[in-house]
Design a protein around this motif. Structure first.
Motif, short mmCIF file in Angstrom:
data_model
loop_
_atom_site.label_atom_id
_atom_site.label_comp_id
_atom_site.label_asym_id
_atom_site.label_seq_id
_atom_site.Cartn_x
_atom_site.Cartn_y
_atom_site.Cartn_z
N GLY A 179 0.81 -1.22 0.00
CA GLY A 179 0.00 0.00 0.00
C GLY A 179 0.84 1.26 0.00
N LYS A 180 2.04 1.23 0.61
CA LYS A 180 2.91 2.40 0.65
C LYS A 180 4.35 1.96 0.40
CE LYS A 180 3.95 6.43 3.54
NZ LYS A 180 3.68 7.10 4.84
N VAL A 181 5.01 2.65 -0.50
CA VAL A 181 6.38 2.30 -0.88
C VAL A 181 7.30 3.47 -0.55
CG1 VAL A 181 7.94 1.57 -2.73
CG2 VAL A 181 5.54 0.82 -2.74
N SER A 238 -2.77 5.29 -9.62
CA SER A 238 -2.17 4.21 -8.85
C SER A 238 -2.92 3.98 -7.53
CB SER A 238 -0.71 4.53 -8.55
OG SER A 238 -0.14 3.53 -7.74
N PRO A 239 -3.27 2.75 -7.21
CA PRO A 239 -3.91 2.46 -5.92
C PRO A 239 -2.93 2.53 -4.74
CG PRO A 239 -3.62 0.42 -7.15
CD PRO A 239 -3.19 1.53 -8.05
N GLN A 240 -1.60 2.60 -4.98
CA GLN A 240 -0.59 2.68 -3.94
C GLN A 240 0.00 4.10 -3.92
OE1 GLN A 240 -0.11 0.21 -6.46
NE2 GLN A 240 -1.33 -1.32 -5.33
N THR A 241 0.68 4.43 -2.83
CA THR A 241 1.35 5.72 -2.72
C THR A 241 2.85 5.51 -2.63
OG1 THR A 241 1.14 5.74 -0.31
CG2 THR A 241 -0.64 6.80 -1.57
N VAL A 247 12.48 17.41 -6.37
CA VAL A 247 11.58 17.49 -5.22
C VAL A 247 12.23 16.73 -4.07
CG1 VAL A 247 9.27 16.98 -4.36
CG2 VAL A 247 9.58 17.61 -6.76
N ALA A 248 12.51 17.43 -2.98
CA ALA A 248 13.28 16.82 -1.88
C ALA A 248 12.49 15.75 -1.17
CB ALA A 248 13.72 17.90 -0.91
N THR A 249 11.21 15.95 -0.93
CA THR A 249 10.43 14.98 -0.17
C THR A 249 8.95 15.08 -0.54
OG1 THR A 249 9.90 14.17 2.05
CG2 THR A 249 10.09 16.56 1.77
N THR A 250 8.21 14.03 -0.30
CA THR A 250 6.77 14.01 -0.50
C THR A 250 6.16 13.01 0.47
OG1 THR A 250 4.97 13.68 -2.09
CG2 THR A 250 6.87 12.25 -2.29
N PRO A 251 5.00 13.33 1.04
CA PRO A 251 4.36 12.41 1.99
C PRO A 251 3.73 11.22 1.30
CG PRO A 251 2.98 14.34 1.67
CD PRO A 251 4.27 14.60 0.94
N GLY A 252 3.46 11.34 -0.01
CA GLY A 252 2.87 10.21 -0.72
C GLY A 252 2.17 10.68 -1.98
N THR A 253 2.41 10.02 -3.10
CA THR A 253 1.79 10.38 -4.37
C THR A 253 1.33 9.13 -5.09
OG1 THR A 253 2.12 11.48 -6.51
CG2 THR A 253 4.03 10.39 -5.53
N ARG A 254 0.23 9.28 -5.87
CA ARG A 254 -0.31 8.18 -6.66
C ARG A 254 -0.08 8.41 -8.15
NH1 ARG A 254 -3.84 5.15 -3.45
NH2 ARG A 254 -4.39 6.14 -1.46
N THR A 255 0.86 9.24 -8.49
CA THR A 255 1.06 9.60 -9.88
C THR A 255 2.02 8.68 -10.59
OG1 THR A 255 2.79 11.14 -9.21
CG2 THR A 255 0.54 12.04 -9.42
N ALA A 265 1.76 -3.87 -10.41
CA ALA A 265 2.60 -4.98 -9.94
C ALA A 265 4.02 -4.44 -9.76
CB ALA A 265 2.59 -6.14 -10.93
N VAL A 266 4.82 -5.16 -8.97
CA VAL A 266 6.24 -4.87 -8.85
C VAL A 266 7.01 -6.05 -9.40
CG1 VAL A 266 6.28 -5.69 -6.43
CG2 VAL A 266 8.16 -4.28 -7.32
N VAL A 267 7.94 -5.79 -10.31
CA VAL A 267 8.78 -6.83 -10.91
C VAL A 267 10.19 -6.67 -10.34
CG1 VAL A 267 9.75 -7.77 -13.03
CG2 VAL A 267 7.39 -6.93 -12.99
N THR A 268 10.69 -7.75 -9.72
CA THR A 268 12.02 -7.75 -9.13
C THR A 268 12.98 -8.48 -10.06
OG1 THR A 268 11.08 -7.74 -6.90
CG2 THR A 268 13.39 -8.41 -7.12
N VAL A 269 14.05 -7.80 -10.46
CA VAL A 269 15.06 -8.37 -11.34
C VAL A 269 16.37 -8.50 -10.54
CG1 VAL A 269 16.31 -8.17 -13.52
CG2 VAL A 269 13.95 -7.29 -13.33
N ALA A 270 16.75 -9.73 -10.22
CA ALA A 270 18.02 -9.99 -9.54
C ALA A 270 19.03 -10.44 -10.60
CB ALA A 270 17.84 -11.06 -8.48
#
Length: 291
Positions: free
Chosen positions: A122-124, A170-173, A182-190, A252-257
């Motif tokens: 939900g939050k990254v 985006s359903p996540q922030t 931009v130095a910081t943000t509390p959360g964006t869905r863009t 989705a998140v795709v992890t590439v190792a």
């Protein structure tokens, strides 16, 4: 005339007058015995000598006994064996190998690449997850890009394809600190998106002998997206699909190792494989992190 008794006395006196240790001459009988023994002994010696001469004549000239075989020279391990005997096995000397430089061996290849797809939390927190670098797309506009100020531009986007739009679906922030511009943000869905089959995005990151993990946050709207990863200095590749026939954004998140045999890049291509709707059906991109 002297008497018989006087003669006897003279004979006894004569025997007693001989000095001790001196033997008187033997009588005629003893001389005869010695002469016979000498004749017999001479005959025996003659017979033995004749037999010895005859034996040598029959056997021919005497052969000299064979000499002992000479000792083998140094390094010679094959000495002839005496007649009538089998060869005696000899241990071969261990050859001495001259010192030489050990052969050069190729290093073990570290050409590895693995892909895994999973749901987005939900939050990254991008700054916490991206130890080496992080980026975010679309905070302030279609072509805006927010990134780690100390990331040294390790994550790069290739030339974008048209059409390209900013979205806030985006359903996540996503949050961060220490960003630029931009130095910081509390959360964006863009994020950003594209429309139509064959359109999409490319992202690259450094590769080498050090293992790395690249995470990319993406989505699809009324489309099937395909992500392909490839090493520039290796043969490893991988791909994954994200299918969504609905009109809302699926993420989705795709992890590439990955790990490469030498310095190079890992290249990710995220494109619209199939567009299902007649509107702006295609793939979307929100963020990426490198660790």
């Amino acid at each position: 005339m002297p008497s018989t008794a006087d003669g006897r006395r003279r004979a006894r006196t004569s025997h007693r007058a001989d000095p001790p240790g001196r033997r008187t001459s033997a009588g005629p009988e003893w001389n005869e015995y010695l002469s016979s023994a000498a004749v017999i002994l001479a005959g025996v010696l003659v017979v033995i000598g004749f037999g010895f001469v005859a034996a040598r004549g029959l056997s021919g000239p005497e052969k000299a006994p064979p000499l002992d075989p000479p000792a083998p020279a140094l390094g010679d391990v094959r000495a002839p064996a005496p007649a009538g005997q089998g060869l005696i096995p000899l241990v071969s000397p261990t050859p001495t190998t001259p010192a030489s430089t050990p052969p050069t061996t190729r290093p073990v290849s570290r050409d590895q690449l693995r892909i895994a797809q999973g749901p987005v939390p939900g939050k990254v927190d991008l700054s916490k997850e991206g130890e080496s670098d992080w980026v975010h797309w679309g905070l302030d506009g279609t072509y805006s890009l927010e990134r780690d100020k100390g990331g040294r531009f390790r994550i790069l986007e290739g030339t974008p394809t048209a059409p390209r739009f900013r979205h806030s679906l985006s359903p996540q922030t996503f949050t961060w600190i220490g960003g630029d511009p931009v130095a910081t943000t509390p959360g964006t869905r863009t994020g950003i998106r594209t429309c139509g089959q064959g359109n999409g995005f490319t992202v690259t990151a450094p590769a080498g002998t050090t293992p790395r993990i690249l995470k990319i946050y993406l989505g699809a709207v009324s489309a099937r997206g395909k992500l392909t990863a490839r090493l520039s200095t290796g043969k490893s590749t991988g791909s994954t699909l994200l299918d969504n026939r609905g009109g809302t954004l699926r993420t989705a998140v795709v992890t590439v190792a990955y790990q490469a045999p030498r310095s190079g890049q890992v290249r990710l291509t995220w494109t619209t494989d199939v567009a299902y709707g007649e509107g702006c059906a295609g793939v979307a991109l929100e963020a990426a992190t490198l660790s």
